[in-house]
Design an enzyme around this catalytic site. Structure first.
Site, mmCIF file in Angstrom:
data_model
loop_
_atom_site.group_PDB
_atom_site.id
_atom_site.type_symbol
_atom_site.label_atom_id
_atom_site.label_comp_id
_atom_site.label_asym_id
_atom_site.label_seq_id
_atom_site.Cartn_x
_atom_site.Cartn_y
_atom_site.Cartn_z
ATOM 1 N N LEU A 96 0.856 -1.193 0.000
ATOM 2 C CA LEU A 96 0.000 0.000 0.000
ATOM 3 C C LEU A 96 0.886 1.236 0.000
ATOM 4 O O LEU A 96 2.028 1.196 0.435
ATOM 5 C CB LEU A 96 -0.878 0.005 1.255
ATOM 6 C CG LEU A 96 -1.981 -1.045 1.334
ATOM 7 C CD1 LEU A 96 -2.772 -0.857 2.637
ATOM 8 C CD2 LEU A 96 -2.921 -0.959 0.151
ATOM 9 N N VAL A 135 2.276 5.201 -5.808
ATOM 10 C CA VAL A 135 3.520 5.673 -6.426
ATOM 11 C C VAL A 135 4.288 6.536 -5.426
ATOM 12 O O VAL A 135 5.505 6.465 -5.319
ATOM 13 C CB VAL A 135 3.192 6.483 -7.708
ATOM 14 C CG1 VAL A 135 4.409 7.230 -8.222
ATOM 15 C CG2 VAL A 135 2.652 5.554 -8.786
ATOM 16 N N CYS A 136 3.578 7.356 -4.670
ATOM 17 C CA CYS A 136 4.207 8.271 -3.712
ATOM 18 C C CYS A 136 5.168 7.525 -2.783
ATOM 19 O O CYS A 136 6.333 7.884 -2.668
ATOM 20 C CB CYS A 136 3.114 8.982 -2.907
ATOM 21 S SG CYS A 136 3.729 9.882 -1.488
ATOM 22 N N HIS A 173 13.316 34.080 16.485
ATOM 23 C CA HIS A 173 14.632 34.535 16.022
ATOM 24 C C HIS A 173 15.712 33.699 16.683
ATOM 25 O O HIS A 173 15.635 33.457 17.882
ATOM 26 C CB HIS A 173 14.848 36.010 16.387
ATOM 27 C CG HIS A 173 16.199 36.504 15.986
ATOM 28 N ND1 HIS A 173 16.514 36.798 14.674
ATOM 29 C CD2 HIS A 173 17.334 36.713 16.714
ATOM 30 C CE1 HIS A 173 17.779 37.190 14.614
ATOM 31 N NE2 HIS A 173 18.301 37.147 15.841
ATOM 32 N N LYS A 201 12.920 11.405 -1.863
ATOM 33 C CA LYS A 201 13.369 12.246 -0.749
ATOM 34 C C LYS A 201 14.473 11.567 0.045
ATOM 35 O O LYS A 201 15.375 12.223 0.568
ATOM 36 C CB LYS A 201 12.195 12.584 0.185
ATOM 37 C CG LYS A 201 11.611 13.940 -0.062
ATOM 38 C CD LYS A 201 10.782 14.106 -1.299
ATOM 39 C CE LYS A 201 11.346 14.488 -2.569
ATOM 40 N NZ LYS A 201 10.437 14.464 -3.709
ATOM 41 N N GLY A 250 13.344 17.040 -19.857
ATOM 42 C CA GLY A 250 12.267 17.666 -19.089
ATOM 43 C C GLY A 250 12.801 18.297 -17.819
ATOM 44 O O GLY A 250 13.283 17.596 -16.934
ATOM 45 N N GLU A 283 15.435 20.859 -21.980
ATOM 46 C CA GLU A 283 14.073 21.359 -21.743
ATOM 47 C C GLU A 283 13.588 22.071 -23.008
ATOM 48 O O GLU A 283 14.292 22.922 -23.556
ATOM 49 C CB GLU A 283 14.087 22.316 -20.539
ATOM 50 C CG GLU A 283 12.860 23.186 -20.379
ATOM 51 C CD GLU A 283 11.562 22.415 -20.150
ATOM 52 O OE1 GLU A 283 11.510 21.577 -19.246
ATOM 53 O OE2 GLU A 283 10.597 22.662 -20.906
HETATM 54 P P1 NAI Z 1 6.630 18.474 -14.986
HETATM 55 O O1 NAI Z 1 5.345 18.789 -15.614
HETATM 56 O O2 NAI Z 1 6.985 19.044 -13.661
HETATM 57 O O3 NAI Z 1 7.837 18.888 -15.978
HETATM 58 C C1 NAI Z 1 7.952 18.360 -17.260
HETATM 59 C C2 NAI Z 1 8.887 19.250 -18.067
HETATM 60 O O4 NAI Z 1 9.178 18.574 -19.276
HETATM 61 C C3 NAI Z 1 8.276 20.592 -18.434
HETATM 62 O O5 NAI Z 1 9.175 21.622 -18.107
HETATM 63 C C4 NAI Z 1 8.062 20.462 -19.944
HETATM 64 O O6 NAI Z 1 8.172 21.690 -20.614
HETATM 65 C C5 NAI Z 1 9.178 19.502 -20.341
HETATM 66 N N1 NAI Z 1 8.978 18.772 -21.585
HETATM 67 C C6 NAI Z 1 7.829 18.230 -22.040
HETATM 68 N N2 NAI Z 1 8.047 17.607 -23.224
HETATM 69 C C7 NAI Z 1 9.365 17.751 -23.513
HETATM 70 C C8 NAI Z 1 10.212 17.329 -24.585
HETATM 71 N N3 NAI Z 1 9.738 16.613 -25.614
HETATM 72 N N4 NAI Z 1 11.521 17.667 -24.557
HETATM 73 C C9 NAI Z 1 12.020 18.383 -23.533
HETATM 74 N N5 NAI Z 1 11.273 18.822 -22.507
HETATM 75 C C10 NAI Z 1 9.950 18.496 -22.472
HETATM 76 O O7 NAI Z 1 6.703 16.873 -14.993
HETATM 77 P P2 NAI Z 1 7.630 15.838 -14.196
HETATM 78 O O8 NAI Z 1 8.888 16.486 -13.749
HETATM 79 O O9 NAI Z 1 7.707 14.648 -15.064
HETATM 80 O O10 NAI Z 1 6.768 15.515 -12.934
HETATM 81 C C11 NAI Z 1 5.462 14.988 -13.112
HETATM 82 C C12 NAI Z 1 4.583 15.361 -11.965
HETATM 83 O O11 NAI Z 1 4.939 14.598 -10.837
HETATM 84 C C13 NAI Z 1 4.709 16.816 -11.533
HETATM 85 O O12 NAI Z 1 3.889 17.668 -12.268
HETATM 86 C C14 NAI Z 1 4.268 16.719 -10.117
HETATM 87 O O13 NAI Z 1 2.884 16.820 -10.086
HETATM 88 C C15 NAI Z 1 4.688 15.336 -9.679
HETATM 89 N N6 NAI Z 1 5.887 15.398 -8.858
HETATM 90 C C16 NAI Z 1 5.886 16.144 -7.730
HETATM 91 C C17 NAI Z 1 7.015 16.228 -6.956
HETATM 92 C C18 NAI Z 1 6.986 17.065 -5.736
HETATM 93 O O14 NAI Z 1 5.910 17.425 -5.282
HETATM 94 N N7 NAI Z 1 8.126 17.425 -5.178
HETATM 95 C C19 NAI Z 1 8.249 15.535 -7.305
HETATM 96 C C20 NAI Z 1 8.142 14.798 -8.521
HETATM 97 C C21 NAI Z 1 7.000 14.753 -9.247
#
Ligand code: NAI
Length: 469
Positions: free
Chosen positions: A44, A47-48, A445, A57, A182, A205
């Site tokens: 359980l 993915v998280c 502080h 982390k 990305g 990117e």
């Molecule tokens: P993301 O949406 O954060 O970033 C994807 C990046 O890939 C964007 O900057 C986009 O412009 C770029 N991209 C898209 N197609 C591309 C291409 N063909 N060539 C080059 N660049 C391209 O997605 P990411 O990093 O995959 O994470 C997915 C999701 O997972 C996030 O939106 C978030 O919701 C979740 N996540 C959250 C975390 C946190 O809360 N710390 C950590 C990791 C993931």
């Protein structure tokens, strides 16, 4: 009810045991609803816990440790070059995951939530088939099946050429040269992990800057640090093809008006995530799916099928664990007959790099796009005693407030522990706080939290430790 045995009828079935699904199931059980949780994985936590937030982390903690040890030289403390035992590191990460997944299982048992391992597929609006055995009639259902990494077309990146975040978190070895496609949350977090472990990391990117969700001034200190840690951050770069060449991958891309080819030992694709809506039997229900592939819900998390609710990544919006958990609580309360709805004013976003980047409410970019009349208070961490004492003065705290009322519209923070600091700002926004409320609250502080108070003072042009404009 005994865990593992399948009941024929249940008041509530929750499909998916991630931070949306298990939280919904636990809340429902706490509200006295007989609940069954169907999860196809033996662990359980979704993915998280298994292959996302938690293992990343754990690795980021180690990356931070390595970087801090290197930085200690500036303070007169030198360590020898670290020796990294990848197998031990992987086992430690796995032990963190196992502990937390086990914890969720214990909590489920204590609440008498029946956990069924298998894949749930709707047969109609009131019954679910569990692949591998059994059928379940339900009064209400919550779909919490989450999301998976988006892949790029095979013609561009053949699957044998790349890994996704799950593959990167596996930590099989430390590639010499890593290409990250990305520059979002995953690319920057995992890029920093591998850079700290010794990989030469290049980020490619497509847009003209990384971390587009955050304001540029908030992303800037992180980008500056990453530029030192990474081989290159190529923005405005267009991938053309990837070809496997023995153990290496030859990558061709257009950048700066030229076509270039470079060779990497591993390619990580992190270009976003997509909802898991396939093969769920949704066509046998009245559940509606939007053009973008997300399940449509109302503010009570109810789908177009009255007794079926949906929460988390599968409904879109911020694809973040904490948003899924909140929706899970709302859905459980609605099913229990409470008057509840999802009405969050601020959902925090945190990128757990070093420095961390966090924001909530509206960004300044969004305020501009909406044509709002706003004002900004900024506090650079170079004026924070605590940040200087930690050797990390590169941070910035920024509060955006309505120009007339000074009601807080959004907050952006970059710097160590920004992800913890943002919680105060979420509470402020939920309570409809004015910048004055934050400025007049005494902050401890010397702490980094003072930067939030000073940024709020900055809204009035009078942050005590900042130069006046
Ligand atoms: P993301 O949406 O954060 O970033 C994807 C990046 O890939 C964007 O900057 C986009 O412009 C770029 N991209 C898209 N197609 C591309 C291409 N063909 N060539 C080059 N660049 C391209 O997605 P990411 O990093 O995959 O994470 C997915 C999701 O997972 C996030 O939106 C978030 O919701 C979740 N996540 C959250 C975390 C946190 O809360 N710390 C950590 C990791 C993931």
């Amino acid at each position: 009810m005994v865990v593992g045995e399948l009941a024929q009828e249940t008041d509530l079935v929750v499909i998916g045991g991630g931070p949306g699904g298990y939280v919904a199931a636990f809340k429902a059980a706490d509200l006295g609803i007989q609940t069954t949780l169907v999860e196809e994985n033996e662990l359980l936590g979704g993915v998280c816990l298994r292959e996302g937030c938690i293992p990343s982390k754990a690795l980021l903690h180690v990356a931070h440790l390595l970087e801090s040890a290197r930085q200690a030289e500036d303070f007169g403390v030198s360590f020898k070059e670290p020796r990294i035992d990848v197998d031990k590191l992987r086992k430690w990460k796995e032990s963190v995951v196992a502990k937390l997944c086990g914890g969720v299982k214990t909590l489920a048992k204590a609440r008498k939530v029946e956990v069924v391992q298998g894949r749930g597929v709707f047969e109609d609006s009131r019954s679910l088939r569990i692949e591998g055995g059994g059928r379940l009639k339900f009064k209400n259902a919550i779909i919490a099946t989450g999301s998976r990494p988006k892949s790029l077309p095979a013609a561009l990146v053949p699957p044998e050429c790349c890994v996704d975040s799950t593959g990167a978190l596996d930590l099989r070895d430390i590639p010499k040269r890593l290409l990250v496609i990305g520059g979002g949350y995953i690319g920057l977090e995992l890029g920093q992990v591998y850079a700290a472990l010794g990989s030469k990391v290049t980020v490619l990117e497509v847009l003209d800057r990384v971390l587009l969700g955050a304001d540029e001034d908030i992303a800037r200190p992180l980008v500056a640090r990453l530029k030192k840690q990474f081989e290159a951050i190529l923005t405005g770069a267009k991938l053309e093809k990837c070809v496997k060449d023995g153990k290496e991958v030859k990558v061709t891309f257009a950048h700066d008006g030229k076509t270039k080819s470079e060779t990497f030992d591993r390619v990580l694709v992190s270009v976003g995530r997509q909802p898991n809506i396939e093969n769920l039997g949704l066509e046998k229900t009245k559940v509606k799916v939007s053009e973008r592939g997300f399940i449509e819900i109302d503010r009570q998390c109810r789908t177009a099928d009255k007794h079926i609710f949906a929460i988390g990544d599968v409904v879109g919006g911020a694809m973040l664990a904490h948003k899924a958990s909140r929706e899970g609580i709302v859905a459980a309360e609605v099913i229990a007959g409470h008057k509840a709805e999802f009405d969050a004013r601020a959902i925090p976003a945190v990128v757990y790099t070093s420095p961390e980047v966090a924001w909530c409410g509206l960004t300044e970019d969004e305020c501009r796009q909406k044509g709002l009349d706003y004002t900004v208070g900024k506090f650079p961490w170079g004026a924070s005693g605590r940040a200087i004492a930690m050797g990390r003065p590169e941070g910035l705290t920024k509060i955006i407030a309505d120009k007339q009322s000074k009601r807080v519209l959004g907050v952006g923070i970059v710097g160590e522990h920004a992800g913890d600091l943002i919680a105060e700002c979420v509470l402020a926004m939920e309570m409809g706080a004015l910048a004055d409320d934050i400025a007049m609250s005494i902050h401890p502080h010397p702490s980094i939290s003072e930067t939030v108070m000073e940024a709020a003072e900055g809204v009035f042009g009078s942050a005590i430790h900042a130069l006046r404009k």
